[in-house]
Write a protein that holds these residues in place. Structure first.
Motif, mmCIF file in Angstrom:
data_model
loop_
_atom_site.group_PDB
_atom_site.id
_atom_site.type_symbol
_atom_site.label_atom_id
_atom_site.label_comp_id
_atom_site.label_asym_id
_atom_site.label_seq_id
_atom_site.Cartn_x
_atom_site.Cartn_y
_atom_site.Cartn_z
ATOM 1 N N THR A 15 0.596 -1.336 -0.137
ATOM 2 C CA THR A 15 0.033 0.058 0.239
ATOM 3 C C THR A 15 0.833 1.232 -0.063
ATOM 4 N N ASN A 16 0.312 2.447 -0.440
ATOM 5 C CA ASN A 16 0.966 3.668 -0.216
ATOM 6 C C ASN A 16 -0.195 4.704 -0.225
ATOM 7 N N VAL B 163 -0.614 7.078 -2.470
ATOM 8 C CA VAL B 163 -1.215 7.664 -3.585
ATOM 9 C C VAL B 163 -2.475 6.444 -3.904
ATOM 10 N N LEU B 164 -2.077 5.223 -3.578
ATOM 11 C CA LEU B 164 -3.005 4.220 -3.974
ATOM 12 C C LEU B 164 -4.217 4.293 -2.983
ATOM 13 N N ASN B 165 -3.826 4.470 -1.672
ATOM 14 C CA ASN B 165 -5.089 4.539 -0.722
ATOM 15 C C ASN B 165 -4.919 5.944 0.056
ATOM 16 N N MET B 166 -5.515 6.886 -0.731
ATOM 17 C CA MET B 166 -5.253 8.454 -0.271
ATOM 18 C C MET B 166 -6.192 8.482 1.145
ATOM 19 N N LEU C 80 -4.700 17.662 -2.499
ATOM 20 C CA LEU C 80 -4.748 17.556 -3.894
ATOM 21 C C LEU C 80 -5.863 18.503 -4.512
ATOM 22 N N ARG D 195 -9.501 1.162 -9.032
ATOM 23 C CA ARG D 195 -9.275 1.565 -7.716
ATOM 24 C C ARG D 195 -8.722 3.027 -7.310
ATOM 25 N N SER D 196 -7.629 3.343 -8.278
ATOM 26 C CA SER D 196 -6.934 4.570 -7.885
ATOM 27 C C SER D 196 -6.477 5.362 -9.264
ATOM 28 N N ALA E 243 -3.021 7.185 -8.942
ATOM 29 C CA ALA E 243 -1.932 6.136 -9.066
ATOM 30 C C ALA E 243 -1.638 5.662 -10.465
ATOM 31 N N LEU F 134 4.377 1.873 -6.860
ATOM 32 C CA LEU F 134 3.465 2.857 -6.804
ATOM 33 C C LEU F 134 2.156 2.153 -6.951
ATOM 34 N N GLY G 291 1.721 -0.890 -5.635
ATOM 35 C CA GLY G 291 1.608 -1.955 -4.788
ATOM 36 C C GLY G 291 2.274 -3.057 -5.026
#
Lengths: 293, 293, 293
Positions: free
Chosen positions: A178-179, A181-184, A192, C50-51, C54, C170, C172
């Motif tokens: 996870t990070n 950007v992926l899970n804001m 943003l 999902r994102s 990203a 980025l 995941g």
């Protein structure tokens, strides 16, 4: 007549508010809340005992991550902000008090909910100012670089969250699945959107003065974060509109992108992705932080 | 009278020593010892067979990591030092000889203990000069940026060790559970203390001339490292004072921060954190390197 | 007489070719093929649902990774290229069409083999120009920095491939056991050799004009990549000569460095290292991309 006066007063107020210095009161609140979040991170107390240097570096990333990232983005020295000795010393003092104060006294004071709510509100004032300053700085370097303005404003608002994978690595933790950007989390998303708004304002596509935008955005951020902190909630006020926009534009399943923020089904909990730091319920964090003492 | 003369002579000696050119003799020793440590790393010989480009890049990071990091910290081009073709060619020749020399002849010569002790001593001369130069360079860019001076001196002294996680990644190895900040080896710690001393000197808070400090610090580093290498030891001379300071300042358990450097209990060995490269006993490394041939 | 004329014409042709603008036609092809490769990556379609942020960032890395890396290498702002709004908008439109076009229509068109072969050829034109421009740019900054010229030309040609580990992070995904330097794909290798050739030309050690070199290298890259794409092959035309050179210079086992590119034994497949993105057979990728829809 009175209406005009009210507008004038609001304009004056916004003007005065946008000129107000951040150092030391607001910056102090920013440092306290940021390092408080660091202490909530599982394992951070143990790191502070084993390697004070690593702990101090993490604290500096939490406090100055936004400056470091923005300087990298604009090609300056990443440690440029470390020339302000008084800011670094203040943040270091906060780090020392939060992690090593006898009887954990300082931590208990600032983590006391009413105190914390005030600090959280003050932190959002700084965040908004940082976004505005980031966009302005990028505009100065690239007059028509709208994407650059959004990027710099975004990293100025989000700070360490965007490099949380590498901040964790410094503490010996690695969670590549996870990070931010992926899970804001909410503050990252809001940064943003804020960066986009301030860029539109800087490009004169938004019929509003910068000081007014700062005032309105600060009020929105402060109230939202205070309410979220008070309620131990991590639902985002954007989720409904986002869910529909993403469904229409990107074909995301309705409510899918955000479902783990609202009433996740009991059975889904074990398989849910690791929560980002600002998404963890406050209660759970405090318990963890206390156990680690 | 004689006393004054002795002092004058020492001052002259220190002056002459601090003006002495490092290229090519001292730099050569630095490259040889650095790439020797790379060859000790498990898997590095196999990488040199499979991908010479990756192996060469790692060797360059070992030799020039300190310049790369310092350039990044000060916002310059990270490959700036690669403009010195003669340095790069010399380091490349050392890399080629250490990894690919027929019969492993060059490796056997430089890894022969008496030769190696001389090279290790010469390497520490270069390290001290790099710390002093780093602090001076940062002082030039930021006159009152004391934190920046310490940081730049620190990365100039530690070099590749600070980015060892990413250097390993280049060779396909990933060990996120440890890093050089979390578990500092002796040279990294000494670089930090050295950077602090040189910063104090640069700020005129230390009543000593820079050339004298360079001479004294070089003597300390060279003797310590030579003794440690000769004894295959990895205890740090700072451990006692550090243990007490950390106990008083940061509440670390007495001897806890350093315990795995001194007589670890037999049962604790399997669960101990992975040792950093410069902490591995020389014997173990050589055996590994030999097996990999 | 006619011979001379032919030579003159070839020189003129090369001159005209090397002056030809890349925007928008060639750049468009570059963006389409790059983002097509992103869509082939396992999991990328799910990330785009999902994102979107990203996914967009990854697409930008695929399209502009070479500029970002070259700017980092030369100490400029990594987002410097994002000032060209029209390029970013064009790449963003391609990203949107490839990932979110109704009925997957755009993807089906550009992934149709004859269309794709043309696009792949056009992409190699851009790649060669980027290598030449990178070497020239580095030469401007460091007149005798031959290593810097090769490095900058190399990163300009290879682009995102060199940072694929972080691009995957980025999304995941984390695969530390391999990277593009350890297991170079054909375009990365060709970029390295091209950067060396252009550096030799820039240093006047190669008796050929730059425009001729651009023409010849473009023809070589375009035909090779088109043939490889048409045949779903991933053998490299360099493998024979490389295998012998590595054997003589670096003692690599004959054919060992390249063996997994040619007829790997059936039993070895499960233990073979993860293939890099441009090495995966096109068929396998398309199947994966279709399943992910």
């Amino acid at each position: 007549m009175e209406n005009v006066l009210a507008v004038l007063n609001l304009g004056d107020l916004a003007q005065a508010f946008s000129k107000m210095g951040m150092f030391p009161v607001f910056d102090l609140a920013y440092y306290i809340v940021s390092i408080l979040y660091l202490k909530y991170e599982p394992g951070s107390v143990e790191v502070s005992r084993r390697s004070p240097v690593a702990s101090w570096l993490c604290a500096m990333l939490y406090c100055f991550g936004s400056y470091i990232l923005a300087d990298i983005m604009l090609g300056s020295s990443p440690v440029d902000y470390f020339q302000y000795n008084s800011h670094i010393l203040l943040a270091s003092a906060v780090w020392y008090l939060i992690f090593y104060c006898p009887l954990n006294l300082f931590y208990k004071c600032v983590a006391f909910l009413p105190v914390k709510l005030v600090l959280v509100a003050l932190k959002e004032v700084v965040r908004t100012r940082k976004i505005a300053a980031g966009v302005h700085h990028a505009h100065h370097a690239y007059h028509h670089g709208y994407f650059i303005m959004v990027i710099v404003g975004y990293v100025k608002g989000s700070g360490v969250a965007l490099i949380s994978n590498f901040e964790q690595l410094l503490r010996g933790v690695w969670r590549p699945e996870t990070n931010e950007v992926l899970n804001m989390s909410f503050p990252t998303k809001a940064s943003l959107y804020g960066a986009i708004l301030f860029t539109l304002q800087e490009a004169h596509w938004l019929p509003v003065s910068k000081s007014t935008l700062i005032l309105v955005f600060t009020l929105f951020m402060a109230t939202t974060k205070v309410v979220m902190t008070a309620r131990h909630s991590h639902g985002s006020p954007f989720s409904l509109i986002e869910s529909w926009t993403c469904h229409l534009l990107f074909g995301s399943p309705l409510g899918g992108g955000e479902e783990d923020n609202h009433h996740p089904p009991a059975g889904a909990a074990p398989s849910s992705p690791v929560k980002t730091k600002e998404e963890l319920s406050e209660g759970a964090r405090k318990r963890k932080a206390k156990k680690a003492e």
